[in-house]
Design a protein around this motif. Structure first.
Motif, short mmCIF file in Angstrom:
data_model
loop_
_atom_site.label_atom_id
_atom_site.label_comp_id
_atom_site.label_asym_id
_atom_site.label_seq_id
_atom_site.Cartn_x
_atom_site.Cartn_y
_atom_site.Cartn_z
N ILE B 9 -1.26 -38.31 34.02
CA ILE B 9 -0.24 -39.46 33.65
C ILE B 9 1.03 -38.93 33.31
CG2 ILE B 9 -0.08 -41.76 32.44
CD1 ILE B 9 -2.54 -41.44 34.20
N ALA B 10 0.94 -37.95 32.21
CA ALA B 10 2.24 -37.54 31.61
C ALA B 10 3.08 -36.86 32.89
CB ALA B 10 1.83 -36.28 30.71
N VAL B 15 6.56 -37.44 31.26
CA VAL B 15 6.80 -37.42 29.79
C VAL B 15 5.66 -36.44 29.35
CG1 VAL B 15 7.45 -39.88 29.45
CG2 VAL B 15 4.97 -39.32 29.61
N SER B 16 5.68 -36.19 27.85
CA SER B 16 4.58 -35.29 27.61
C SER B 16 3.38 -36.12 27.33
CB SER B 16 5.14 -34.83 26.27
OG SER B 16 5.00 -35.66 25.06
N ILE B 17 2.49 -35.25 27.14
CA ILE B 17 1.08 -36.02 26.80
C ILE B 17 0.94 -36.39 25.55
CG2 ILE B 17 -0.41 -34.42 28.35
CD1 ILE B 17 -1.17 -33.10 25.70
N ARG B 22 0.26 -41.77 22.71
CA ARG B 22 0.91 -42.65 21.65
C ARG B 22 1.18 -44.21 22.42
NH1 ARG B 22 5.10 -38.32 20.45
NH2 ARG B 22 4.23 -37.49 18.66
N VAL B 23 1.22 -44.17 23.67
CA VAL B 23 1.28 -45.52 24.26
C VAL B 23 -0.09 -45.89 24.48
CG1 VAL B 23 1.77 -46.37 26.50
CG2 VAL B 23 3.27 -44.90 25.68
N MET B 24 -1.04 -45.14 24.61
CA MET B 24 -2.50 -45.80 24.86
C MET B 24 -3.08 -46.05 23.70
SD MET B 24 -3.03 -45.17 28.26
CE MET B 24 -4.50 -46.14 28.14
N ASN B 25 -2.64 -45.29 22.58
CA ASN B 25 -3.25 -45.86 21.09
C ASN B 25 -2.15 -46.96 20.74
OD1 ASN B 25 -5.42 -44.31 20.81
ND2 ASN B 25 -3.79 -42.48 21.15
N ASP B 32 10.69 -48.94 24.92
CA ASP B 32 10.24 -50.01 25.50
C ASP B 32 10.05 -49.47 27.09
OD1 ASP B 32 9.20 -52.31 24.41
OD2 ASP B 32 9.94 -53.34 26.22
N LYS B 33 11.09 -48.76 27.51
CA LYS B 33 11.10 -48.18 28.99
C LYS B 33 10.09 -47.22 29.20
CE LYS B 33 14.43 -46.22 31.50
NZ LYS B 33 15.82 -45.52 31.49
N THR B 34 9.92 -46.26 28.19
CA THR B 34 8.89 -45.14 28.42
C THR B 34 7.53 -45.96 28.18
OG1 THR B 34 10.15 -44.17 26.67
CG2 THR B 34 8.58 -43.08 27.19
N ARG B 35 7.18 -46.78 27.52
CA ARG B 35 5.92 -47.49 27.39
C ARG B 35 5.57 -48.27 28.88
NH1 ARG B 35 3.57 -49.58 23.24
NH2 ARG B 35 5.41 -49.52 21.83
N LYS B 36 6.76 -48.88 29.19
CA LYS B 36 6.08 -49.42 30.43
C LYS B 36 5.77 -48.62 31.59
CE LYS B 36 8.33 -54.01 29.60
NZ LYS B 36 9.78 -54.57 29.26
N LYS B 37 6.71 -47.69 31.58
CA LYS B 37 6.45 -46.63 32.60
C LYS B 37 5.19 -45.93 32.64
CE LYS B 37 9.11 -43.23 32.27
NZ LYS B 37 10.26 -42.20 32.06
N VAL B 38 4.81 -45.36 31.36
CA VAL B 38 3.34 -45.10 31.29
C VAL B 38 2.52 -46.04 31.46
CG1 VAL B 38 1.82 -44.26 29.35
CG2 VAL B 38 4.31 -43.26 29.29
N LEU B 39 2.60 -47.15 31.18
CA LEU B 39 1.48 -48.12 31.25
C LEU B 39 1.46 -48.34 32.96
CD1 LEU B 39 0.45 -48.64 28.79
CD2 LEU B 39 1.94 -50.72 28.47
#
Lengths: 334, 334
Positions: B9-10, B15-17, B22-25, B32-39
Motif C-alpha cells: 500500500i505504501a 507514502v511511508s508505511i 496511521r490512516v488505517m488506525n 486529507d489528501k493523503t488519507r484519501k489516496k491511501v484509503l
DNA sequence: CTGAAAGCGCTTACAG
DNA sequence: CTGAAAGCGCTTACAG
C-alpha cells in the motif's frame, strides 16, 4: 508469570533463542542435555510461545475458524458437534468467530476476517451470502468451505432444500390434505425465499391455488425467527384464520415446538412437520425433515483440512438428501 | 488479492508505511489528501491489517475469548447468547476456543491458552476446575471471569446450586412425596458431586433415609451425560426398580426431556423437575429450576470488560439465586 | 548440535 | 503532517 518470552528462557538456560525455539518445536538434533535444561527453565517460568508472534513468524496458525452469524441456534449447535468430533482427529485448534447479523455490513465483516488472516482455513456456517458476494470470496483464494449454502466456485456442503419441502408436501397431499399452511421464518433471507418458493411450487404441481394467508411467520424475529416463540405466534395466527389449515409445514423444528404449544392451548390438532430433526424432536415425537447436521459439520471439516493440504482438485459440492421422518405429530387423531 | 501488506500500500500510494498505518488506525492529523489516496489504494488492493502482526505490535488484540469444554450443550448456548448480546456494546471481537474435554490434560490446555496470550480477556464457561488449578490460574494475573463456577480469588458468576436443589426437594416434600429419585449426569464431575450431595442433605434434613438406588444416571455419557438419551435411560432404570420412585429431580432439562419420553412409553407418570430452564422447557411444560443463563453471560461479559479497563477492586463473586418454576410436569395426574 | 541474523507485518515514539 | 527506525516475540535458512 504470565509474561516470560523466549529471551527470558534463553538467558536463564544459557542458550540462544534459536535453541529455545527449536526445543519448543520439538525439532530434531538437539543435545539431550540442552533440551532438558531448556524444558526445565520453560516450565519454571511457565513459558509457552505466544500465538501471535508464532503465527506471524510462521505464516501458519494451526487454526480453523468457524464463522457464523447466529451462535445460539440449534442447527448450528448440531453442525458444530460434527465439527468438534472431526477436528479432534487433526492437529488444528478450533476458533469460532461470531459476526453481527445486522444485514448490510455483514459481508464487510466476513471480508475483514479473511483479510486479517485469522486462520489457515475457514468454515462458513449459514452465512447465506448473495452470489456476487460469494464470487468475491472466491477470489480470495483461501481454504474455505461453506456449510448450509452452496455456490459453484467454492467448496460447500448443503442439503437439497427443495427436496425436503417436496417430501413434506407430498406426504400431506398423499394423505388427502389440501389446505396446507407454511410457517416461515425471516422471509427476506435467502433460505426463507427458497423455502417459500418450494412450497408454492409443490402446491402448483398439485393444482392447488396458493393462499398467501397460509404463509405466516410469528412477529418475534429474534434469531431470524428461528425460535419457539415465533412458531407459537405463527400457529396462533393460523388457528385464528376464518378458514384454518388442515396441516402445517414448519421451517424449523424449534418453531414447531412453539406451534405445538399453541395448538395444545387452543385444543386443536393438525398434523405438523418440522425441519432439521434436532435431537429433541425424536423425544417429543415431532415429525420432521432430517438434515444430517452432524455429518455436514464433520464432512465440511474433513474437506477443509484436505483442501488446506493440497489445492489440486476443483471445488467440491456435497449435497445431502434430506429424509422425511414420521413420528406422532403427523398422526391423525380423533 | 488475499496477500497485500502495508508495504504494498505504501509503495503504491507513494507514502511511508507509518502513514499507511496511521490512516488505517484513523489517527488524527493526516492530510486529507493523503488519507484519501491511501484509503483508495487500500481498497483497490483489498488491504486490511493482519490480525497477528497487529496484535504482536500493539500487545493488545481486541479479543475476548470464551473457553469452553462442551460447545454443544444447551446451558452453554444460552449463556452464549447473553455474551453475544452484551459484547455488541463494546469494541471487542468474540472468539470461542473449544478445549477437548478429556479429563487429565484439560487443565494443561487451559493454561496454554493463557500462556499463548490469545486474547485480552477470558471467559471460562463450565470448565469446572479444581481449587488448586484455579489457584494457579489466579497467579497468571490476566483478566478472567469464571461462569458456572466460583472461586474466591477470581471474578466469577454462578448460581447457588444447593439452593436450587433445596427448592426442588422441598417442593416435593411439601407435597407429601417421600420417595424422590435423582437423575444425575457424570457423577465424577465437580457439579455432579455437589448436586448429589445437596440431594442427600435435603433428604437427611427431612429424616428420609438415602436410597442409593434412587440416584441414577443413564449409561450414555456423551456430553458428560447431559443429553436426552441419558435421561431416557435413567428413567427406564428407575421405572424398572422393584420399588420405583414417586417423584424425580433431574440434573438438567435436557435429560428431563428424555425421562419424560421414557415415562410416556411405559405409561407411567410421576412429577418431575428439571434444572436450567432452557427455552424449550416453557413450551413443553417442564417444571424446572431456573438459572438465569442469559443474564449470567451478559453480566460476566460486562464484568470482564470492566476488569480489563481498570484492575482496582478485588475479585467479584456474583452468585445468582435460582428459582423454582412450576409447570405441568409436576401436576399430579389421575 | 548451536548461534547470529534476517524476516514475518505491523505500531509508535522520536525527529523534523 | 510525515518518515526513518526500533521493537513486538517468534522462526528458520545459513554458517560453523
Amino acid at each position: 508469570m504470565a509474561g516470560s518470552t523466549i529471551y527470558d528462557i534463553a538467558k536463564k538456560a544459557g542458550v540462544s533463542i534459536a535453541t529455545v525455539s527449536r526445543v519448543m518445536n520439538k525439532s530434531e538434533g538437539i543435545a539431550d542435555k540442552t533440551r532438558k535444561k531448556v524444558l526445565k527453565v520453560a516450565d519454571e517460568l511457565g513459558y509457552h510461545p505466544q500465538a501471535y508472534a508464532q503465527g506471524l513468524a510462521r505464516k501458519k496458525k494451526n487454526i480453523i475458524m468457524v464463522v457464523v452469524p447466529v451462535l445460539s441456534n440449534y442447527f448450528f449447535m448440531e453442525v458444530l458437534s460434527g465439527i468438534q468430533d472431526e477436528i479432534s482427529n487433526y492437529d488444528y485448534d478450533l476458533n469460532i468467530f461470531n459476526i453481527q447479523n445486522d444485514g448490510n455490513n455483514m459481508f464487510e465483516q466476513v471480508e475483514n476476517i479473511l483479510k486479517r488472516q485469522w486462520a489457515d482455513g475457514y468454515l462458513f456456517i449459514s452465512t447465506h451470502l448473495r452470489d456476487h458476494q460469494l464470487e468475491k470470496l472466491e477470489s480470495y483464494d483461501v481454504p474455505l468451505t461453506l456449510v448450509d449454502e452452496d455456490y459453484s466456485g467454492i467448496d460447500s456442503v448443503s442439503v437439497d432444500n427443495q427436496q425436503g419441502i417436496q417430501q413434506a408436501m407430498q406426504y400431506f397431499l398423499a394423505q388427502g390434505l389440501r389446505r396446507i399452511a407454511m410457517i416461515s421464518a425471516l422471509k427476506s433471507s435467502k433460505p426463507g425465499e427458497e423455502r417459500i418458493e418450494g412450497y408454492k411450487k409443490e402446491l402448483r404441481k398439485a393444482d392447488i391455488p396458493v393462499d398467501e394467508n397460509l404463509i405466516v411467520a410469528g412477529d418475534s424475529m429474534y434469531r431470524d425467527g428461528f425460535s419457539e416463540q415465533n412458531g407459537y405466534e405463527a400457529m396462533l395466527k393460523l388457528i385464528d384464520l376464518k378458514n384454518p389449515p388442515e396441516a402445517c409445514f414448519c421451517s424449523s423444528d424449534i418453531q414447531a415446538v412453539g406451534a405445538i404449544k399453541a395448538m395444545k392451548e387452543r385444543g386443536v390438532h393438525i398434523p405438523i412437520i418440522g425441519y432439521d430433526d434436532i435431537t429433541i424432536s425424536n423425544y417429543i415425537g415431532l415429525s420432521t425433515i432430517r438434515q444430517p447436521m452432524h455429518d455436514m459439520g464433520a464432512f465440511a471439516t474433513k474437506n477443509l483440512v484436505e483442501r488446506m493440504q493440497n489445492k489440486k482438485e476443483g471445488p467440491i459440492q456435497k449435497i445431502y438428501s434430506p429424509e422425511l421422518i414420521l413420528r406422532s405429530s403427523t398422526e391423525i387423531r380423533d
